[in-house]
Design a protein around this motif. Structure first.
Motif, PDB file in Angstrom:
ATOM      1  N   GLY A  32      24.042  -0.563  -0.040  1.00 11.18           N
ATOM      2  CA  GLY A  32      25.078  -1.406   0.537  1.00 11.18           C
ATOM      3  C   GLY A  32      24.922  -2.833   0.049  1.00 11.18           C
ATOM      4  O   GLY A  32      23.998  -3.172  -0.696  1.00 11.18           O
ATOM      5  N   MET A  33      25.830  -3.681   0.506  1.00 15.65           N
ATOM      6  CA  MET A  33      25.797  -5.068   0.069  1.00 15.65           C
ATOM      7  C   MET A  33      26.548  -5.927   1.081  1.00 15.65           C
ATOM      8  O   MET A  33      27.577  -5.518   1.632  1.00 15.65           O
ATOM      9  CB  MET A  33      26.444  -5.183  -1.322  1.00 15.65           C
ATOM     10  CG  MET A  33      26.359  -6.547  -1.971  1.00 15.65           C
ATOM     11  SD  MET A  33      26.934  -6.477  -3.696  1.00 15.65           S
ATOM     12  CE  MET A  33      28.706  -6.235  -3.451  1.00 15.65           C
ATOM     13  N   PHE A  34      26.021  -7.108   1.306  1.00 13.45           N
ATOM     14  CA  PHE A  34      26.689  -8.111   2.128  1.00 13.45           C
ATOM     15  C   PHE A  34      26.909  -9.347   1.274  1.00 13.45           C
ATOM     16  O   PHE A  34      25.972  -9.849   0.651  1.00 13.45           O
ATOM     17  CB  PHE A  34      25.835  -8.461   3.355  1.00 13.45           C
ATOM     18  CG  PHE A  34      26.446  -9.516   4.224  1.00 13.45           C
ATOM     19  CD1 PHE A  34      27.367  -9.182   5.205  1.00 13.45           C
ATOM     20  CD2 PHE A  34      26.109 -10.852   4.066  1.00 13.45           C
ATOM     21  CE1 PHE A  34      27.937 -10.155   6.003  1.00 13.45           C
ATOM     22  CE2 PHE A  34      26.673 -11.832   4.856  1.00 13.45           C
ATOM     23  CZ  PHE A  34      27.594 -11.481   5.829  1.00 13.45           C
ATOM     24  N   THR A  35      28.155  -9.820   1.212  1.00 10.85           N
ATOM     25  CA  THR A  35      28.491 -10.980   0.394  1.00 10.85           C
ATOM     26  C   THR A  35      29.310 -11.967   1.206  1.00 10.85           C
ATOM     27  O   THR A  35      30.214 -11.562   1.951  1.00 10.85           O
ATOM     28  CB  THR A  35      29.297 -10.579  -0.851  1.00 10.85           C
ATOM     29  OG1 THR A  35      28.627  -9.520  -1.540  1.00 10.85           O
ATOM     30  CG2 THR A  35      29.458 -11.772  -1.799  1.00 10.85           C
ATOM     31  N   SER A  36      28.999 -13.227   1.046  1.00 11.66           N
ATOM     32  CA  SER A  36      29.797 -14.289   1.652  1.00 11.66           C
ATOM     33  C   SER A  36      30.357 -15.161   0.542  1.00 11.66           C
ATOM     34  O   SER A  36      29.603 -15.780  -0.216  1.00 11.66           O
ATOM     35  CB  SER A  36      28.944 -15.126   2.613  1.00 11.66           C
ATOM     36  OG  SER A  36      29.743 -16.009   3.365  1.00 11.66           O
ATOM     37  N   PHE A  37      31.693 -15.159   0.401  1.00 12.26           N
ATOM     38  CA  PHE A  37      32.392 -15.950  -0.604  1.00 12.26           C
ATOM     39  C   PHE A  37      32.917 -17.233   0.045  1.00 12.26           C
ATOM     40  O   PHE A  37      33.500 -17.177   1.135  1.00 12.26           O
ATOM     41  CB  PHE A  37      33.581 -15.180  -1.185  1.00 12.26           C
ATOM     42  CG  PHE A  37      33.215 -13.906  -1.889  1.00 12.26           C
ATOM     43  CD1 PHE A  37      32.791 -13.920  -3.212  1.00 12.26           C
ATOM     44  CD2 PHE A  37      33.309 -12.693  -1.239  1.00 12.26           C
ATOM     45  CE1 PHE A  37      32.464 -12.740  -3.864  1.00 12.26           C
ATOM     46  CE2 PHE A  37      32.985 -11.513  -1.879  1.00 12.26           C
ATOM     47  CZ  PHE A  37      32.554 -11.533  -3.201  1.00 12.26           C
ATOM     48  N   PHE A  38      32.721 -18.355  -0.622  1.00 12.19           N
ATOM     49  CA  PHE A  38      33.159 -19.642  -0.083  1.00 12.19           C
ATOM     50  C   PHE A  38      34.220 -20.244  -1.006  1.00 12.19           C
ATOM     51  O   PHE A  38      34.073 -20.240  -2.233  1.00 12.19           O
ATOM     52  CB  PHE A  38      31.978 -20.602   0.045  1.00 12.19           C
ATOM     53  CG  PHE A  38      30.872 -20.074   0.913  1.00 12.19           C
ATOM     54  CD1 PHE A  38      30.918 -20.208   2.285  1.00 12.19           C
ATOM     55  CD2 PHE A  38      29.792 -19.415   0.343  1.00 12.19           C
ATOM     56  CE1 PHE A  38      29.896 -19.708   3.079  1.00 12.19           C
ATOM     57  CE2 PHE A  38      28.766 -18.915   1.129  1.00 12.19           C
ATOM     58  CZ  PHE A  38      28.816 -19.063   2.504  1.00 12.19           C
ATOM     59  N   ARG A  39      35.287 -20.788  -0.408  1.00 10.88           N
ATOM     60  CA  ARG A  39      36.369 -21.435  -1.149  1.00 10.88           C
ATOM     61  C   ARG A  39      36.610 -22.815  -0.552  1.00 10.88           C
ATOM     62  O   ARG A  39      37.539 -22.992   0.255  1.00 10.88           O
ATOM     63  CB  ARG A  39      37.634 -20.592  -1.095  1.00 10.88           C
ATOM     64  CG  ARG A  39      37.517 -19.233  -1.779  1.00 10.88           C
ATOM     65  CD  ARG A  39      38.775 -18.399  -1.555  1.00 10.88           C
ATOM     66  NE  ARG A  39      38.699 -17.143  -2.265  1.00 10.88           N
ATOM     67  CZ  ARG A  39      39.273 -16.888  -3.434  1.00 10.88           C
ATOM     68  NH1 ARG A  39      39.953 -17.864  -4.041  1.00 10.88           N
ATOM     69  NH2 ARG A  39      39.170 -15.716  -4.012  1.00 10.88           N
ATOM     70  N   PRO A  40      35.800 -23.803  -0.895  1.00 13.03           N
ATOM     71  CA  PRO A  40      35.932 -25.135  -0.279  1.00 13.03           C
ATOM     72  C   PRO A  40      37.298 -25.773  -0.490  1.00 13.03           C
ATOM     73  O   PRO A  40      37.741 -26.577   0.346  1.00 13.03           O
ATOM     74  CB  PRO A  40      34.832 -25.942  -0.979  1.00 13.03           C
ATOM     75  CG  PRO A  40      33.843 -24.931  -1.450  1.00 13.03           C
ATOM     76  CD  PRO A  40      34.651 -23.734  -1.817  1.00 13.03           C
ATOM     77  N   SER A  41      37.987 -25.426  -1.592  1.00 19.57           N
ATOM     78  CA  SER A  41      39.274 -26.043  -1.881  1.00 19.57           C
ATOM     79  C   SER A  41      40.438 -25.367  -1.167  1.00 19.57           C
ATOM     80  O   SER A  41      41.565 -25.879  -1.202  1.00 19.57           O
ATOM     81  CB  SER A  41      39.541 -26.030  -3.392  1.00 19.57           C
ATOM     82  OG  SER A  41      38.552 -26.764  -4.089  1.00 19.57           O
TER      83      SER A  41
END
Length: 248
Positions: A144-153
């Motif tokens: 499995g995998m846990f990912t956190s994507f961030f989009r500051p803009s």
């Protein structure tokens, strides 16, 4: 496949970050270079499209440590009003945690604003990721995998969480099959969910072809995604022999 908690060596079979969404919990062997490529076609309410070559370059720069780069892929339209353009260049660093009863890695990367905004969004897009896997024996395993994507803009959706879970079965020395659940949940907006099935076939120890077929599980997801891929690893390319010994 490396034993649990051990980092791969040039004698290990190739372990790729495709064709499932869940990336490998193993790094590329020290001194090796690996290239992974794929082509997808998909359908959704807006129309049908394709994307490729979905290429990832992976470099084993030290034991249990690699750097990787996703190079731009082209997103094209087959029918309808699907957006077209290119994805970002996305470098990252991956560290495999050794000495654990399962395989676990930590990844930190950032999407650089080099692609088409309609495809990628605007600005820098960092992410943190934790892929893991556990082998039960007799060819069975889970990952499995846990990912956190961030989009500051992005003022409306600054963060998206992705979680995956995979059941795997190695049915022969060369063929492995999987079934995967993928969920993406933005802080604001609609979530998506996919059922993804497929497999990989080893042409030899360092060469793999793969395939997958995904189905959307809710109205916000693509109706289907079909993909194929090819990956290859070159061992002992980066000058490990020239590195000084750190032990006696």
């Amino acid at each position: 496949m490396a034993e649990a908690g051990e980092c791969p060596s040039p004698q290990s079979e190739i372990a790729t970050d495709r064709p499932d969404v869940t990336n490998s919990s193993l790094v590329v062997p020290d001194g090796s270079i690996q290239i992974e490529n794929g082509l997808n076609t998909s359908g959704q309410s807006a129309g049908k499209g394709f994307d490729g070559s979905n290429s990832r370059l992976r470099f084993g720069i030290a034991p249990c440590l690699e750097v990787l780069v996703d190079i731009p892929s082209h997103v094209g339209r087959l029918t309808g009003s699907v957006d077209t353009g290119f994805t970002n260049v996305t470098p990252a660093v991956k560290w495999q945690v050794s000495g654990l009863p399962a395989n676990l890695s930590m990844v930190a990367g950032v999407g650089l604003p080099t692609g088409t905004p309609a495809i990628t969004g605007a600005g820098f897009q960092p992410y943190l990721q934790v892929p893991w896997s556990y082998e039960f024996g007799s060819g069975w395993g889970i990952s499995g995998m846990f990912t956190s994507f961030f989009r500051p803009s992005d003022l409306t959706n600054r963060q998206t969480t992705e979680a995956t879970f995979v059941v795997e079965r190695k049915v022969s020395e060369k063929l492995a099959l999987f079934a995967e659940y993928v969920s993406d949940s933005p802080t604001r907006g609609a979530s998506t969910a996919l059922l993804n099935v497929g497999g990989g076939y080893l042409l030899d120890r360092t060469e793999q072809i793969d395939f997958h077929l995904a189905f959307g599980l809710n109205r916000n997801s693509p109706d289907y995604i079909v993909g194929i891929g090819y990956s290859y690893r070159w061992d002992n390319i980066i000058g490990t022999a020239a590195r000084p010994r750190l032990w006696h």
